[in-house]
Design a protein around this motif. Sequence first.
Motif, PDB file in Angstrom:
ATOM      1  N   ILE A  16      47.839  36.257  31.398  1.00 53.57           N
ATOM      2  CA  ILE A  16      49.029  37.104  31.376  1.00 53.57           C
ATOM      3  C   ILE A  16      50.010  36.624  32.447  1.00 53.57           C
ATOM      4  CG2 ILE A  16      49.907  39.456  31.652  1.00 53.57           C
ATOM      5  CD1 ILE A  16      47.083  40.452  30.923  1.00 53.57           C
ATOM      6  N   PRO A  17      51.263  36.367  32.098  1.00 52.29           N
ATOM      7  CA  PRO A  17      52.232  35.887  33.090  1.00 52.29           C
ATOM      8  C   PRO A  17      52.681  37.024  34.005  1.00 52.29           C
ATOM      9  CG  PRO A  17      53.296  36.136  30.963  1.00 52.29           C
ATOM     10  CD  PRO A  17      51.839  36.407  30.737  1.00 52.29           C
ATOM     11  N   SER A  18      51.841  37.347  34.996  1.00 51.08           N
ATOM     12  CA  SER A  18      52.123  38.493  35.859  1.00 51.08           C
ATOM     13  C   SER A  18      51.533  38.282  37.241  1.00 51.08           C
ATOM     14  CB  SER A  18      51.547  39.774  35.257  1.00 51.08           C
ATOM     15  OG  SER A  18      51.581  40.835  36.177  1.00 51.08           O
ATOM     16  N   ALA A  19      52.389  38.320  38.280  1.00 48.96           N
ATOM     17  CA  ALA A  19      51.914  38.262  39.656  1.00 48.96           C
ATOM     18  C   ALA A  19      51.142  39.522  40.015  1.00 48.96           C
ATOM     19  CB  ALA A  19      53.095  38.077  40.600  1.00 48.96           C
ATOM     20  N   ILE A  20      51.426  40.620  39.322  1.00 53.89           N
ATOM     21  CA  ILE A  20      50.718  41.870  39.591  1.00 53.89           C
ATOM     22  C   ILE A  20      49.247  41.731  39.213  1.00 53.89           C
ATOM     23  CG2 ILE A  20      50.540  44.305  38.940  1.00 53.89           C
ATOM     24  CD1 ILE A  20      53.587  44.272  38.530  1.00 53.89           C
ATOM     25  N   VAL A  21      48.980  41.065  38.093  1.00 51.40           N
ATOM     26  CA  VAL A  21      47.600  40.867  37.659  1.00 51.40           C
ATOM     27  C   VAL A  21      46.840  40.003  38.649  1.00 51.40           C
ATOM     28  CG1 VAL A  21      46.125  39.847  35.890  1.00 51.40           C
ATOM     29  CG2 VAL A  21      48.098  41.224  35.217  1.00 51.40           C
ATOM     30  N   GLN A  23      47.506  39.422  41.752  1.00 48.71           N
ATOM     31  CA  GLN A  23      47.372  40.129  43.020  1.00 48.71           C
ATOM     32  C   GLN A  23      46.250  41.158  42.961  1.00 48.71           C
ATOM     33  OE1 GLN A  23      50.427  43.024  44.322  1.00 48.71           O
ATOM     34  NE2 GLN A  23      50.619  41.746  46.156  1.00 48.71           N
ATOM     35  N   ALA A  24      46.164  41.893  41.851  1.00 51.01           N
ATOM     36  CA  ALA A  24      45.125  42.904  41.707  1.00 51.01           C
ATOM     37  C   ALA A  24      43.736  42.270  41.735  1.00 51.01           C
ATOM     38  CB  ALA A  24      45.323  43.682  40.403  1.00 51.01           C
ATOM     39  N   VAL A  33      41.126  32.766  41.241  1.00 50.53           N
ATOM     40  CA  VAL A  33      41.788  33.087  39.981  1.00 50.53           C
ATOM     41  C   VAL A  33      42.257  31.774  39.376  1.00 50.53           C
ATOM     42  CG1 VAL A  33      42.496  35.462  40.454  1.00 50.53           C
ATOM     43  CG2 VAL A  33      43.976  33.572  41.163  1.00 50.53           C
ATOM     44  N   VAL A  34      41.994  31.601  38.095  1.00 48.33           N
ATOM     45  CA  VAL A  34      42.469  30.423  37.379  1.00 48.33           C
ATOM     46  C   VAL A  34      43.707  30.826  36.599  1.00 48.33           C
ATOM     47  CG1 VAL A  34      41.962  28.716  35.592  1.00 48.33           C
ATOM     48  CG2 VAL A  34      40.184  29.385  37.226  1.00 48.33           C
ATOM     49  N   ILE A  35      44.842  30.284  36.984  1.00 49.33           N
ATOM     50  CA  ILE A  35      46.104  30.555  36.311  1.00 49.33           C
ATOM     51  C   ILE A  35      46.196  29.583  35.144  1.00 49.33           C
ATOM     52  CG2 ILE A  35      48.610  30.615  36.595  1.00 49.33           C
ATOM     53  CD1 ILE A  35      48.057  31.176  39.609  1.00 49.33           C
ATOM     54  N   SER A  53      51.136  35.464  45.029  1.00 50.02           N
ATOM     55  CA  SER A  53      50.590  36.824  45.099  1.00 50.02           C
ATOM     56  C   SER A  53      49.174  36.881  45.656  1.00 50.02           C
ATOM     57  CB  SER A  53      50.613  37.465  43.709  1.00 50.02           C
ATOM     58  OG  SER A  53      49.622  36.896  42.865  1.00 50.02           O
ATOM     59  N   THR A  54      48.501  35.728  45.757  1.00 48.36           N
ATOM     60  CA  THR A  54      47.144  35.709  46.310  1.00 48.36           C
ATOM     61  C   THR A  54      47.143  35.527  47.821  1.00 48.36           C
ATOM     62  OG1 THR A  54      46.891  33.302  46.049  1.00 48.36           O
ATOM     63  CG2 THR A  54      46.292  34.688  44.158  1.00 48.36           C
ATOM     64  N   ALA A  55      48.297  35.280  48.408  1.00 45.30           N
ATOM     65  CA  ALA A  55      48.377  35.078  49.861  1.00 45.30           C
ATOM     66  C   ALA A  55      47.866  36.314  50.594  1.00 45.30           C
ATOM     67  CB  ALA A  55      49.810  34.770  50.283  1.00 45.30           C
ATOM     68  N   GLY A  56      47.216  36.082  51.712  1.00 43.20           N
ATOM     69  CA  GLY A  56      46.673  37.190  52.488  1.00 43.20           C
ATOM     70  C   GLY A  56      45.310  37.651  52.034  1.00 43.20           C
ATOM     71  N   THR A  57      44.742  36.969  51.038  1.00 45.49           N
ATOM     72  CA  THR A  57      43.396  37.283  50.559  1.00 45.49           C
ATOM     73  C   THR A  57      42.531  36.033  50.658  1.00 45.49           C
ATOM     74  OG1 THR A  57      43.649  36.619  48.232  1.00 45.49           O
ATOM     75  CG2 THR A  57      44.484  38.791  48.855  1.00 45.49           C
TER      76      THR A  57
END
Length: 245
Positions: A16-21, A23-24, A33-35, A53-57
């Motif tokens: 899904i093209p979503s930074a929210i996904v 990040q969650a 996560v494999v984009i 969106s994965t920064a900080g994790t």
Amino acid sequence: MSEPARNVRTTFICTIPSAIVTQALAQAGADVVVIDQEHGAIGPEHLHAMIASTAGTKCRPIVRVGKADEAMVKLALDMGAAGIAFPLVNTAQEAAECVAMTRYPPRGRRGFGPFIGHSRWGVSFEDYLAKVGGTIICNIIVETKSAIDNIEEICAVEGINALILAPHDLSVDLGCPGQFDTPEFLKAVERFERATTAAKVAKSAVATTEEQVQSAIARGYANVMMGWDVLMLKNAAANAISWIK
């Protein structure tokens, strides 16, 4: 459900093209996560945001490119990806080419230009090569009969971080689509596992149930790919709808 073994990494595939996904999933504790730019709906306009969106994790964003294309690889890495998953690699020579695309000279031929990507790692542009450049992951997806036939030679290629067994594609190429208990498929998996173990190359498996996860861990898999975002969403919705009688 029991906690995953500490030496086993958990992965989810984002179509899904979503930074929210992304990040969650990263905030939920996924190691990777494999984009997915091979089978997902993700174009370059979403790529950077999903990686960032994965920064900080602790989660590492890996990009599965549509093919072993130098331009696609360069873009993904310069957007800040932690590495690349290469599909449809059939020979040791092809695997060596994939490694070269992810390494700077003299080990490879990646061009230097992380003008955007360095920020994902919290380093300066000048420090990216020294602090991040040598950590880039190169994963090879094993999904054809040819790859299995050449698996021992592929395992010997220097610079591969992990070999990913893709059961659906492999079963299709073997002529037994979706039939994971046929002698042909089981023989291929056995050869894959034997070769990777002998070469001490990390291997990844698809494992979407607790039983499959524990089986993969027992067989020496270092990474378990636990689901696809769109299928997880669809299955959760279908399950909730089923509560209405």
